[in-house]
Design an enzyme around this catalytic site. Structure first.
Site, PDB file in Angstrom:
ATOM      1  N   HIS A   1      29.562  49.130  38.474  1.00 44.09           N
ATOM      2  CA  HIS A   1      30.023  48.404  39.654  1.00 44.09           C
ATOM      3  C   HIS A   1      31.537  48.264  39.627  1.00 44.09           C
ATOM      4  CE1 HIS A   1      26.492  46.788  41.891  1.00 44.09           C
ATOM      5  NE2 HIS A   1      25.883  47.221  40.810  1.00 44.09           N
TER       6      HIS A   1
ATOM      7  N   SER B   1      29.497  49.854  48.746  1.00 42.20           N
ATOM      8  CA  SER B   1      30.377  48.820  48.205  1.00 42.20           C
ATOM      9  C   SER B   1      31.488  48.465  49.178  1.00 42.20           C
ATOM     10  CB  SER B   1      30.971  49.287  46.872  1.00 42.20           C
ATOM     11  OG  SER B   1      29.982  49.338  45.864  1.00 42.20           O
TER      12      SER B   1
ATOM     13  N   VAL C   1      27.889  39.949  47.702  1.00 39.46           N
ATOM     14  CA  VAL C   1      28.870  39.328  48.597  1.00 39.46           C
ATOM     15  C   VAL C   1      28.305  39.052  49.985  1.00 39.46           C
ATOM     16  CG1 VAL C   1      30.884  40.214  47.398  1.00 39.46           C
ATOM     17  CG2 VAL C   1      29.791  41.606  49.149  1.00 39.46           C
TER      18      VAL C   1
END
Length: 466
Positions: A365, A382, A421
């Site tokens: 990540h 992402s 997120v």
């Protein structure tokens, strides 16, 4: 490749809005089974007499013999019970499940059904057991049932219900391309679609609980009062929920008895006393559902080949296609054709991996709002995720603050700060980073893994229709 064919999820927690006509809260559907004259009988070429659904609880078949008592019980249904029910329900939209050979032996009853504008669906060629029937025999009987039904009734059936079916029945009925619906399931309170090859078949489930057959079973209704109370309770629950279908199964020789029929009359009056109740035939319900909820096909994960599966889902866990490769070998089925279901299959593989493998997923990540993001070298997933929390539009001071936090976090734990997120905004991401810096490594490793699973769920929700 292990695949589990049963659909254990259905509509899940959020069934679609039924949108019944005129804003009805419930669709009430009454089925009258017409089997008398189509049951097992040596006169019909069968090996033994009938033993099912009569006043003789626990009856056994008599091989090679006529069972006079059993025959006369069935004859009561055609001679008396049917007419009693016809008088009671002639003004209601009823669906008849008509056994083709029984209909052929009852022309006056067929005329009465048609005069009442009842739907006459097919209940098979004969009222016999098909669980052990060879597929070609069942297919041939189905074709002959359609032919004979069309000849006797004057038009082909639009619905099918075998009842004593095999595991081939629904597929065989769908393959005819004949039916607006098939009813050989009890799996839901609403219609639903099933796919058989290139055929999309609407299923309108039937019922064995709100059914007078339980007058003839060991654990069933002992009186009309019990039948009424059960129908009333079922109606009340479905009416309260709204947007449901209530199916009721009847048999001329059972509910048609005078000691039972008043319970049916009482229930009909009770249901009619409510506002927003739609009494409908099964064909009407099928037509409504097909219009309101036409089937929409999609490429189902559980039906993909390995290469296609890994190509489609190998990036769900960041740069870790091995998770999809391992998940493909699980016992996947319709329950895994949803985001939650497929995420569970992936999470199982992630959780059962070694700590070193899981650490590899974590380190794959990117830093939040880090150098890769600034250089636009993140994966598309992402990039979209970080943008959702405003991390692609930081001020210089905010970026410096995030970079400092990332560095402190990575130095302490050995992997980047990971958070789903999409569950946050910029402020809560920052607060979570500061808070989690106080964890020990074991606690934070566990939390980071949970966040990876959460990110996977969000990504799959973007990829699958549900």
């Amino acid at each position: 490749m292990q695949r589990y064919p049963r659909d254990m999820i259905g509509y899940g927690a959020n069934p679609p809005a039924a949108n019944w006509p005129n804003g009805a809260r419930i669709a009430v559907q009454i089925v009258l089974n017409y089997e008398e004259g189509g049951e097992n009988n040596v006169l019909h070429g069968d090996a033994a007499s009938e033993a099912f659904l009569s006043e003789i609880v626990g009856a056994a078949q008599w091989p090679g013999q006529r069972h006079w008592n059993m025959e006369s019980i069935y004859e009561y249904g055609s001679r008396a019970g049917f007419w009693r029910l016809h008088r009671l329900m002639a003004d209601l939209p009823i669906t008849v499940y008509g056994v083709a050979t029984a209909l052929a032996r009852s022309p006056e009853q067929v005329a009465a059904m048609k005069d009442a504008e009842w739907e006459i669906a097919s209940h098979g060629l004969k009222w016999i057991e098909y669980k052990d029937a060879p597929e070609d025999v069942e297919r041939a009987d189905m074709a002959e049932a359609i032919r004979l039904h069309t000849e006797v009734v004057g038009e082909p059936p639009r619905g099918w219900y075998t009842g004593r079916c095999s595991d081939n029945t629904v597929r065989l009925a769908a393959e005819t391309g004949q039916f607006a619906y098939v009813a050989d399931t009890y799996a839901d309170d609403l219609p639903y679609w099933s796919e058989f090859g290139k055929t999309d078949q609407l299923i309108v489930p039937y019922t064995l609980d709100a059914n007078d057959m339980r007058f003839a079973t060991p654990q069933g209704f002992n009186s009309g009062t019990q039948f009424f109370e059960y129908l009333k309770a079922s109606f009340d629950a479905l009416y309260r929920e709204g947007g449901r279908m209530f199916s009721i199964g009847l048999h001329c020789r059972l509910i048609g008895r005078p000691g039972r029929v008043e319970a049916l009359r009482q229930f009909i009056e009770y249901a009619q006393s409510h506002d927003d109740v739609w009494f409908a035939t099964r064909e009407q319900i099928a037509n409504h559902w097909a219009t309101e909820h036409p089937h929409q096909r999609f490429v189902r994960p559980s039906q993909m080949g390995r290469d296609q599966f890994v190509q489609a889902y190998g990036g769900v866990f960041e740069h870790s296609p091995w998770i999809a490769e391992r998940a493909f070998d699980l016992e996947l089925g319709p329950a895994h054709d949803t985001a939650v279901g497929l995420q569970n299959a992936f999470a199982r593989m992630f959780r059962s991996a070694s700590e070193e493998e899981r650490l590899g997923v974590l380190t794959a990540h990117p830093d939040l709002a880090g150098k890769l993001a600034a250089a636009k070298r993140l994966t598309a997933e992402s990039t979209a995720e970080q943008a959702s929390a405003g991390l692609d539009a930081l001020t210089d001071s905010e970026r410096m603050e995030f970079e400092a936090g990332n560095t402190a976090y990575t130095d302490k734990f050995g992997f980047p700060f990971i958070i789903a997120v999409r569950d946050h905004d910029k402020a809560s991401v920052k607060a979570a980073m500061q808070s989690r810096l106080n964890n020990d490594r074991a606690t934070e490793f566990k939390e980071a893994c949970l966040q990876v699973e959460r990110i996977a769920l969000h990504r799959l929700k973007d990829m699958l229709p549900r």
